[in-house]
Design an enzyme around this catalytic site. Structure first.
Site, PDB file in Angstrom:
ATOM      1  N   ARG A 164       7.719  -2.527   2.841  1.00  0.00           N
ATOM      2  CA  ARG A 164       7.835  -2.800   4.235  1.00  0.00           C
ATOM      3  C   ARG A 164       8.366  -4.483   4.534  1.00  0.00           C
ATOM      4  NH1 ARG A 164       2.916   0.801   6.418  1.00  0.00           N
ATOM      5  NH2 ARG A 164       3.519   2.829   5.262  1.00  0.00           N
TER       6      ARG A 164
ATOM      7  N   ARG B 254      -8.955  -6.804   7.620  1.00  0.00           N
ATOM      8  CA  ARG B 254      -9.664  -5.769   7.948  1.00  0.00           C
ATOM      9  C   ARG B 254     -11.181  -5.584   7.798  1.00  0.00           C
ATOM     10  NH1 ARG B 254      -5.262  -2.826   9.679  1.00  0.00           N
ATOM     11  NH2 ARG B 254      -3.650  -2.187   8.185  1.00  0.00           N
TER      12      ARG B 254
ATOM     13  N   THR C 139      -7.903   2.325  -0.891  1.00  0.00           N
ATOM     14  CA  THR C 139      -7.202   2.688   0.185  1.00  0.00           C
ATOM     15  C   THR C 139      -5.546   2.732  -0.283  1.00  0.00           C
ATOM     16  OG1 THR C 139      -8.391   1.340   1.746  1.00  0.00           O
ATOM     17  CG2 THR C 139      -5.887   1.744   2.334  1.00  0.00           C
TER      18      THR C 139
ATOM     19  N   ASP D 123       2.147   9.619  14.155  1.00  0.00           N
ATOM     20  CA  ASP D 123       2.643   7.963  13.927  1.00  0.00           C
ATOM     21  C   ASP D 123       4.117   8.166  13.607  1.00  0.00           C
ATOM     22  OD1 ASP D 123       2.246   9.033  11.422  1.00  0.00           O
ATOM     23  OD2 ASP D 123       2.290   6.943  10.514  1.00  0.00           O
TER      24      ASP D 123
ATOM     25  N   SER E  62       6.200   3.405   8.725  1.00  0.00           N
ATOM     26  CA  SER E  62       5.223   4.201   9.169  1.00  0.00           C
ATOM     27  C   SER E  62       4.761   3.707  10.537  1.00  0.00           C
ATOM     28  CB  SER E  62       4.040   3.780   8.295  1.00  0.00           C
ATOM     29  OG  SER E  62       2.905   4.477   8.415  1.00  0.00           O
ATOM     30  N   HIS E  63       3.673   3.195  10.970  1.00  0.00           N
ATOM     31  CA  HIS E  63       3.275   2.998  12.195  1.00  0.00           C
ATOM     32  C   HIS E  63       3.746   1.821  12.705  1.00  0.00           C
ATOM     33  CE1 HIS E  63       0.853   1.294   9.222  1.00  0.00           C
ATOM     34  NE2 HIS E  63       0.427   0.614   9.838  1.00  0.00           N
TER      35      HIS E  63
ATOM     36  N   ASP F 175       2.822  11.065   9.266  1.00  0.00           N
ATOM     37  CA  ASP F 175       1.550  11.450   8.274  1.00  0.00           C
ATOM     38  C   ASP F 175       0.136  10.961   8.819  1.00  0.00           C
ATOM     39  OD1 ASP F 175       1.851   8.616   8.062  1.00  0.00           O
ATOM     40  OD2 ASP F 175       2.194   8.625   5.930  1.00  0.00           O
ATOM     41  N   ARG F 176       0.284  10.274  10.009  1.00  0.00           N
ATOM     42  CA  ARG F 176      -1.113   9.880  10.574  1.00  0.00           C
ATOM     43  C   ARG F 176      -1.510  10.729  11.805  1.00  0.00           C
ATOM     44  NH1 ARG F 176      -2.378   3.421  10.546  1.00  0.00           N
ATOM     45  NH2 ARG F 176      -1.508   3.202   8.399  1.00  0.00           N
TER      46      ARG F 176
ATOM     47  N   ASP G  61       6.289   8.081  10.943  1.00  0.00           N
ATOM     48  CA  ASP G  61       6.622   9.124   9.902  1.00  0.00           C
ATOM     49  C   ASP G  61       5.958  10.274   9.852  1.00  0.00           C
ATOM     50  OD1 ASP G  61       4.524   7.738   8.943  1.00  0.00           O
ATOM     51  OD2 ASP G  61       5.128   7.990   6.939  1.00  0.00           O
TER      52      ASP G  61
ATOM     53  N   THR H 151       1.020  -1.110  -0.001  1.00  0.00           N
ATOM     54  CA  THR H 151      -0.140   0.018  -0.050  1.00  0.00           C
ATOM     55  C   THR H 151       0.753   1.286   0.088  1.00  0.00           C
ATOM     56  OG1 THR H 151      -1.634  -1.199   1.624  1.00  0.00           O
ATOM     57  CG2 THR H 151      -1.987   1.099   1.206  1.00  0.00           C
TER      58      THR H 151
ATOM     59  N   LYS I 179       9.998   4.156   0.640  1.00  0.00           N
ATOM     60  CA  LYS I 179       9.059   4.453  -0.280  1.00  0.00           C
ATOM     61  C   LYS I 179       9.717   5.505  -1.336  1.00  0.00           C
ATOM     62  CE  LYS I 179       6.456   6.918   3.299  1.00  0.00           C
ATOM     63  NZ  LYS I 179       5.094   7.207   3.782  1.00  0.00           N
TER      64      LYS I 179
ATOM     65  N   GLU J 154     -10.008   6.360   6.638  1.00  0.00           N
ATOM     66  CA  GLU J 154     -10.187   6.013   8.160  1.00  0.00           C
ATOM     67  C   GLU J 154      -9.080   5.528   8.866  1.00  0.00           C
ATOM     68  OE1 GLU J 154      -9.288   2.562   8.795  1.00  0.00           O
ATOM     69  OE2 GLU J 154      -8.510   2.609   6.639  1.00  0.00           O
ATOM     70  N   SER J 155      -7.903   5.250   8.226  1.00  0.00           N
ATOM     71  CA  SER J 155      -6.689   4.783   8.807  1.00  0.00           C
ATOM     72  C   SER J 155      -5.898   5.898   9.319  1.00  0.00           C
ATOM     73  CB  SER J 155      -5.651   4.054   7.768  1.00  0.00           C
ATOM     74  OG  SER J 155      -5.591   4.700   6.795  1.00  0.00           O
TER      75      SER J 155
ATOM     76  N   LYS K  11      -0.668  12.581   3.403  1.00  0.00           N
ATOM     77  CA  LYS K  11      -1.397  12.752   4.333  1.00  0.00           C
ATOM     78  C   LYS K  11      -0.522  13.721   5.539  1.00  0.00           C
ATOM     79  CE  LYS K  11      -1.325   8.303   6.333  1.00  0.00           C
ATOM     80  NZ  LYS K  11      -1.033   7.209   5.212  1.00  0.00           N
TER      81      LYS K  11
HETATM   82  C1  G16 Z   1      -0.720   3.667   4.314  1.00  0.00           C
HETATM   83  C2  G16 Z   1      -1.156   4.166   3.207  1.00  0.00           C
HETATM   84  C3  G16 Z   1      -2.469   4.637   3.269  1.00  0.00           C
HETATM   85  C4  G16 Z   1      -3.517   3.472   4.286  1.00  0.00           C
HETATM   86  C5  G16 Z   1      -2.754   2.819   5.246  1.00  0.00           C
HETATM   87  C6  G16 Z   1      -3.449   1.305   5.667  1.00  0.00           C
HETATM   88  O1  G16 Z   1      -0.450   4.436   5.638  1.00  0.00           O
HETATM   89  O2  G16 Z   1      -0.466   5.423   2.682  1.00  0.00           O
HETATM   90  O3  G16 Z   1      -3.242   5.238   2.501  1.00  0.00           O
HETATM   91  O4  G16 Z   1      -4.883   3.777   4.275  1.00  0.00           O
HETATM   92  O5  G16 Z   1      -1.451   2.398   4.903  1.00  0.00           O
HETATM   93  O6  G16 Z   1      -3.308   0.569   4.529  1.00  0.00           O
HETATM   94  P1  G16 Z   1      -3.679  -0.904   4.553  1.00  0.00           P
HETATM   95  O7  G16 Z   1      -5.254  -0.975   5.274  1.00  0.00           O
HETATM   96  O8  G16 Z   1      -3.372  -1.478   3.377  1.00  0.00           O
HETATM   97  O9  G16 Z   1      -2.704  -1.396   5.842  1.00  0.00           O
HETATM   98  P2  G16 Z   1       0.760   4.552   6.374  1.00  0.00           P
HETATM   99  O10 G16 Z   1       0.679   5.674   7.416  1.00  0.00           O
HETATM  100  O11 G16 Z   1       0.998   3.257   6.817  1.00  0.00           O
HETATM  101  O12 G16 Z   1       1.754   5.325   5.195  1.00  0.00           O
END
Ligand code: G16
Length: 544
Positions: free
Chosen positions: A22, A497, A345, A278, A113-114, A282-283, A280, A18, A126, A365-366, A377
């Site tokens: 990772r 999910r 997503t 989070d 990320s998280h 962005d959340r 990095d 996504t 990325k 939603e994430s 984001k």
């Molecule tokens: C990434 C993507 C988001 C996505 C999230 C969850 O966020 O940039 O657009 O909503 O993953 O994705 P999934 O449901 O496929 O785990 P981040 O903050 O992890 O880069």
């Protein structure tokens, strides 16, 4: 020139998910693993020679080593200039900002990320393109194709660059500039929000906020913006020093993992406003005193109040949300007379809409919200947007959200995650669901009647590209929905999910706990997808 051309062999598992590649740190540390992926990025780009690359990460374990390797590979591959964040630190939205400000060709962000960090945790990489946004699918597919056939990579032989001090260095023909991680981003925030008004709020003595940076990348940004530029008392930012293992935490700003903050906001003498971001940056998560704002509601509230904020005072061109995000924003868009786009997503799907001026605000939603100010984001941007609204409206977070529900109705919403499911079992569950879709329309499930059942497919309105199999949706005649999809960001097994949503226009019925309001849909989800039987789990591992 000391450019080495090193022989290598392809890895079969370098398909970006996504949001980039990772993997566990131990995978990234395999001989040539990082180098293969970086060379594959460069090989799949055209015309970057002599151009600018932005480079930084969230400070997690392996960030510093990876930066040194990438600097030397960038030099060997003929990049003109690399802008690297001091100490290797750049948040994801800051990279996006710096790419745009410097008209860079692209950027590399090192983050998972998280996901947790440290030697036993995760790492990620990325690539972002010249608009500052995540590489679209056609680019990630080209990178993946290249990883499958790569046989050499290039690296410049030199000592490490001192990335702890600001300055300019030469690596072969490539100029490396170590830049301040915060200033450009903080200046951009100051240009969008009413800092004078927010400063009055934060220094009035009647309002207290608490920002949890979760020992991840936003610490330096939050200290500089909230405590220095906006005058909030020292201590407003907690866990503000980035650590390689995030202090052994899980830097995911939700009610489960941001528990330190949740305890404070739900405790005695709680502050008025709480926020977390989070790994990095962005959340975001937004809390009022003893009150949680779902990310879907947050997007809708920001859209409805955008005209109160200087950067958005002329109104919004449109809004966009990912498919599993609740339809709360759609209701605001309808009232504003603007379009609301529904995308798969992944933030990358918003890029074209933002570039084409079709959407101004986007959300997921994430725990992701953002706008056309960058192409990612942006956690601290969302926090500042809320502060700006609070400063103007002089109401509590809870009052603002409840008034919002009175006006637009409440979209009850919850996401149930089943983490670490064996991949075969998760795929079977999704395959079974897909094969049952054609017979579902019109069926009665409990008190709900199925209006549609499909596997979401998206046609980008700007470039016509089609993305299929983006999540199974079962929609009911009263507007309720259940969505099933597998996460594209996990690194071990599969994460299922399940997204649940129902709509309640009646103010008298807007006070339920979402798990209670959604109880019937939760039972239906299990029956339809055989979740307990197929995952072997009797309850979700995380509920948000
Ligand atoms: C990434 C993507 C988001 C996505 C999230 C969850 O966020 O940039 O657009 O909503 O993953 O994705 P999934 O449901 O496929 O785990 P981040 O903050 O992890 O880069």
């Amino acid at each position: 020139m000391n450019v080495q051309t090193v022989s290598t062999q392809p890895f079969t598992d370098q398909k970006p998910g996504t949001s980039g590649l990772r993997k566990q740190v131990q995978v990234f540390r395999k001989f040539h693993y990082l180098e293969n992926f970086v060379q594959s990025i460069f090989d799949s780009l055209e015309g970057y020679q002599g151009q600018t690359l932005v480079l930084g990460g969230d400070g997690r374990y392996y960030n510093r080593q990876a930066i040194q390797t990438i600097l030397k590979m960038a030099a060997a591959n003929g990049w003109g200039r690399v802008l690297v964040g001091q100490k290797g630190i750049l948040s994801t939205p800051a990279v996006s900002c710096i790419i745009r400000k410097n008209q860079a060709f692209g950027g590399i962000i090192l983050s998972a990320s998280h996901n947790p960090g440290g030697p036993e945790g995760d790492f990620g990489i990325k690539y972002n393109i010249s608009n500052g946004g995540p590489a679209p699918e056609k680019v990630t597919e080209a990178i993946y194709a290249r990883t499958k056939e790569i046989d050499t990579y290039k690296i410049f032989e030199a000592g490490d660059v001192n990335i702890d001090e600001l300055g300019t260095f030469q690596l072969s023909e490539t100029t490396v500039e170590v830049i301040d991680s915060v200033t450009d981003y903080a200046d951009l925030m100051e240009s969008l929000f009413d800092f004078d008004r927010i400063r009055q709020l934060l220094t009035s003595g009647n309002f207290r906020m608490c920002m949890d940076s979760m020992h991840a990348v936003t610490g330096p940004y939050a200290h500089a913006i909230f405590e220095q530029r906006l005058g909030a008392p020292a201590g407003t930012v907690m866990n503000g020093t980035p650590l390689e293992d995030f202090g052994d935490g899980h830097p995911d700003p939700n009610l489960v993992y941001a528990h330190d903050l949740v305890e404070i906001l739900y405790g005695d003498n709680a502050p008025d406003f709480g926020a977390a971001s989070d790994g990095d940056g962005d959340r975001n998560m937004i809390l009022g005193r003893k009150f949680f704002v779902t990310p879907s509601d947050s997007l809708a509230v920001l859209a409805a109040n955008a005209k109160l904020v200087p950067g958005y005072k002329d109104g919004l061109a449109g809004v966009a949300r990912s498919m599993p995000t609740s339809a709360a924003a759609d209701r605001v868009a309808a009232q504003l007379g603007i379009d609301c786009y529904e995308t798969p997503t992944g933030w990358k799907f918003f890029g074209n809409l933002l570039d084409a001026g079709m959407a101004t605000l986007c959300g997921e939603e994430s725990f992701g919200t953002g706008s056309n100010h960058v192409r990612e984001k942006d956690g601290l941007w969302a926090v500042l947007f809320w502060l700006n609204i609070l400063a103007v409206r002089q109401q509590s977070v809870e009052q603002i959200v409840r008034e919002h529900w009175q006006t637009y109705g409440r979209n009850y919403y919850s996401r149930h995650d089943y983490e670490g499911v064996e991949s075969d079992r998760a795929n079977t569950l999704m395959d079974n669901l897909r094969s049952s879709l054609s017979s579902m329309k019109g069926k009665q499930l409990g008190s709900y009647q199925v209006e549609y059942a499909d596997d979401f497919s998206y046609t980008d309105p700007v470039d016509g590209s089609v993305s299929q199999k983006q999540g199974v949706r079962i929609g009911f005649t009263d507007g309720s929905r259940i969505v099933f999809r597998l996460s594209g960001t996990g690194t071990q097994g599969a994460t299922l999910r399940v997204y649940l949503e129902s709509y309640e226009p009646d103010v008298a019925k807007q006070n339920l706990d979402p798990q209670e309001a959604l109880a019937d849909l939760i039972v239906i989800a299990d029956e339809v997808a055989q979740i307990r039987t197929l995952t072997g789990m009797d309850k979700p591992t995380v509920i948000t």
